[in-house]
Write an enzyme that holds these catalytic residues in place. Structure first.
Site, PDB file in Angstrom:
ATOM      1  N   GLU A  10      22.741  39.098  43.110  1.00 39.32           N
ATOM      2  CA  GLU A  10      23.974  39.056  42.331  1.00 39.32           C
ATOM      3  C   GLU A  10      24.180  40.351  41.556  1.00 39.32           C
ATOM      4  O   GLU A  10      25.268  40.920  41.557  1.00 39.32           O
ATOM      5  CB  GLU A  10      23.935  37.851  41.379  1.00 39.32           C
ATOM      6  N   ASP A  35      37.224  42.939  37.609  1.00 35.68           N
ATOM      7  CA  ASP A  35      37.407  43.309  39.008  1.00 35.68           C
ATOM      8  C   ASP A  35      38.810  43.085  39.573  1.00 35.68           C
ATOM      9  O   ASP A  35      39.468  44.011  40.044  1.00 35.68           O
ATOM     10  CB  ASP A  35      36.370  42.594  39.877  1.00 35.68           C
ATOM     11  N   THR A  67      42.649  37.290  45.523  1.00 35.93           N
ATOM     12  CA  THR A  67      41.224  37.494  45.290  1.00 35.93           C
ATOM     13  C   THR A  67      40.386  36.308  45.725  1.00 35.93           C
ATOM     14  O   THR A  67      39.162  36.397  45.750  1.00 35.93           O
ATOM     15  CB  THR A  67      40.967  37.833  43.799  1.00 35.93           C
ATOM     16  N   GLU A 121      32.209  38.933  48.820  1.00 36.22           N
ATOM     17  CA  GLU A 121      32.784  40.261  48.603  1.00 36.22           C
ATOM     18  C   GLU A 121      32.331  41.311  49.626  1.00 36.22           C
ATOM     19  O   GLU A 121      33.131  42.159  50.063  1.00 36.22           O
ATOM     20  CB  GLU A 121      32.482  40.742  47.179  1.00 36.22           C
ATOM     21  N   GLU A 165      40.961  30.923  37.175  1.00 33.28           N
ATOM     22  CA  GLU A 165      40.374  30.209  38.315  1.00 33.28           C
ATOM     23  C   GLU A 165      41.361  29.199  38.905  1.00 33.28           C
ATOM     24  O   GLU A 165      41.439  29.020  40.123  1.00 33.28           O
ATOM     25  CB  GLU A 165      39.086  29.499  37.897  1.00 33.28           C
TER      26      GLU A 165
END
Length: 592
Positions: free
Chosen positions: A431, A313, A582, A493, A177
């Site tokens: 979600e 992912d 990302t 996304e 992160e």
């Protein structure tokens, strides 16, 4: 006009031009600056993480790519002219998104300046990512792209003068992160603006994170005790490591090496990529890696669950994006991408049964087990918001690799997420969710009874139970069999893939889909201050979704940025010149 008067007029024009230049910066004339290494200012050699001793120092580094190897195919379509009405509609939509960003930015600036996030209902500040101003850093390139030059300058000054990556009050930090939000945010804003203060701060983040790689095998500690590392305590990579947290550092570290000329960051992540490449075809599902790996022992077939969703992912996402970043149509990243998508197409993508027979796809997850040298697999027809990035990934990868099949798959996966949004009364998908799969990708005829039986199975209920009553009580839309997590947390996304599909195809229908999505999101999440996550996108009749008083930094850094770009001129951050990490931070691609 006399010569003297002509001189005075010319001098006056020069003064005006200079004053405008100083007021707004060179970006007024060139929206996307082109930084060069000659702009780099000296770093602070006394910064703590540059002075700390490494117990396992790397003594030689892999060569750093300095130019693209290949001339890659175009990612973006050739856009034709738009009518006056089309342009007016587009600009009206774009400006609506810009005002939404301005509201959220204002809320952060007034209530949580220099903190990680603002609570969008109560206005309270909260630190969730080390207390280093996550929303501030994540928003830098959005400010630039949207043309908020004054706010950008203020934000850069605040980052440069007030945020130090020397330490944190958090007990541990998430290396992944921190990399995608802070390092990525600083690098993206630097690549766009050329402001060397951002590069200097990015190097601070990079040198801090580089210490996490100071382990016997030089694989990073992904959930990192930064305080113990600072005290010089010995550290090792973890036995149970999420694939995404290990394999999703390559873009940021590589770009940092490219813009600084220091190969150590690229060397660190290239080591990870080489290990992934060596193990890719040796797992229980060749072509894919399990969600959990053992970084300490370098075992990349530890777990039994495989998929493209959360926790794995972005490792897959970064494969074609690294090929784009480095300008390499062949090689380690292209090979890993093609192998992983071949396996995903064969084992993960499924078509749901829908009342209208929609030709759409979702990436499911796979459980694999090995017994007596035989591997058995079971597909779980589940999906989630985090898998909606797959459409954009396949579109970028398909264009770069000249693979039309991938672009066709991208179309179906992205339309699957749009369908999921439209399936719920509030117009927003949850979600996570489970669906009724068709027996094959060629499609199937809708059947209420099959849907009800699938719902009973998904919820481990008896076949003798009343499936019709179950879906009615839980207000499950047709084909949906279970909603394990009904939240919407302002995720980007789905919009991300719509943006990429629009840029790849030039079809304005994608803009219309994004606009419908935006209106549903804003209606569901709007607060007096900004926008908030909600607990339930599918509440019972008479109940409210429940506002969570949470606004993660990616709302400003990703969701609103992608929406803005959908309605902007295609040349703004062209995918032929830029590639997004990302966290939606654009990095300039190497060119031949």
């Amino acid at each position: 006009m006399s010569a003297v008067r002509r001189y005075l007029v010319a001098a006056g024009l020069v003064i005006i031009i200079i004053s405008v230049w100083q007021r707004w910066g060179a970006d007024t004339w060139s929206p996307l600056a082109t930084p060069t290494k000659s702009h780099i200012q000296p770093i602070d050699k006394d910064f703590f993480w540059r002075t700390v001793t490494h117990q396992y120092p790397v003594t030689s580094f892999r060569p750093l790519p300095t130019a693209a190897v290949d001339v890659l195919p175009h990612v973006q379509a050739k856009f034709g002219p738009e009518s006056a009405d089309q342009k007016q509609t587009r600009l009206t939509r774009r400006d609506t998104i810009k005002r939404a960003f301005s509201r959220s930015w204002k809320a952060y600036k007034e209530h949580a300046w220099l903190r990680d996030e603002v609570k969008p209902i109560t206005g309270k500040p909260v630190d969730t990512f080390g207390g280093w101003g996550a929303t501030l850093v994540d928003s830098l390139d959005t400010l630039w792209i949207m043309g908020f030059r004054e706010e950008f300058s203020l934000a850069v000054q605040a980052v440069s003068n007030n945020i130090s990556f020397r330490t944190t009050e958090a007990e541990t930090i998430n290396v992944f992160e921190t990399t995608i939000r802070f390092l990525g945010g600083l690098l993206g804003a630097y690549d766009l603006s050329g402001d060397t203060r951002l590069l200097s701060k990015a190097q601070d983040v990079g040198d801090m994170l580089y210490k996490a790689f100071d382990t016997p095998n030089h694989l990073p500690v992904t959930r990192w005790d930064i305080h113990a590392a600072g005290r010089g305590e010995t550290q090792t990579a973890h036995g149970n490591t999420l694939l995404a947290e290990l394999g999703s550092l390559s873009m940021e570290f590589s770009r940092l090496s490219i813009v600084t000329g220091n190969p150590k960051y690229y060397d660190a992540v290239q080591h990870i990529s080489e290990l992934l490449a060596a193990s890719q075809m040796k797992t229980k599902v060749p072509g894919l890696w399990p969600i959990v790996v053992d970084a300490a022992r370098e075992e990349f077939d530890l777990g039994s669950d495989y998929g493209l969703g959360g926790m794995s992912d972005s490792t897959y996402e970064y494969l074609p994006k690294m090929a784009a970043l480095l300008g390499q149509k062949t090689g380690i990243y292209a090979d890993m991408y093609l192998r992983s998508m071949e396996t995903s197409n064969r084992h993960l993508l499924f078509r749901p049964m829908t009342p209208k027979g929609d030709d759409i796809l979702f990436p499911g997850s796979l459980h694999a087990s090995r017994s007596n040298n035989q591997v058995s697999t079971t597909l779980d027809p589940s999906a989630g918001h985090l898998t909606c990035f797959v459409g954009g990934m396949l579109a970028v990868g398909g264009q770069i690799m000249s693979n039309k099949t991938h672009v066709e798959l991208a179309d179906k996966v992205t339309k699957g997420c749009i369908w999921a949004y439209s399936s719920f009364g509030r117009g927003v998908m949850p979600e996570t969710m489970s669906l009724t799969p068709c027996p094959s990708r060629s499609g199937c005829v809708w059947s209420d009874s099959s849907w009800h039986l699938a719902a009973l199975s998904a919820q481990s209920a008896s076949k003798e139970d009343d499936g019709e009553k179950l879906v009615e009580e839980q207000r499950l839309p047709p084909s949906f069999t279970k909603i394990p997590d009904a939240r919407y947390i302002l995720r980007p996304e789905a919009v991300e893939s719509i943006f990429v599909m629009y840029r790849v195809t030039g079809d304005p229908a994608w803009q219309d889909a994004a606009w419908r999505m935006w209106n549903a999101i804003d209606e569901l999440t709007h607060t007096e201050l900004a926008n908030t996550a909600v607990w339930n996108v599918n509440p019972k009749h008479g109940e409210e979704p429940g506002k969570a008083d949470s606004m993660e930094s990616f709302w400003l850094g990703e969701t609103l940025k992608y929406l803005y770009l959908v309605f902007s001129e295609p040349e703004l951050v062209s995918l032929d010149d830029w590639v997004f990490n990302t966290e939606a931070h654009p990095f300039r691609r190497l060119k031949k």
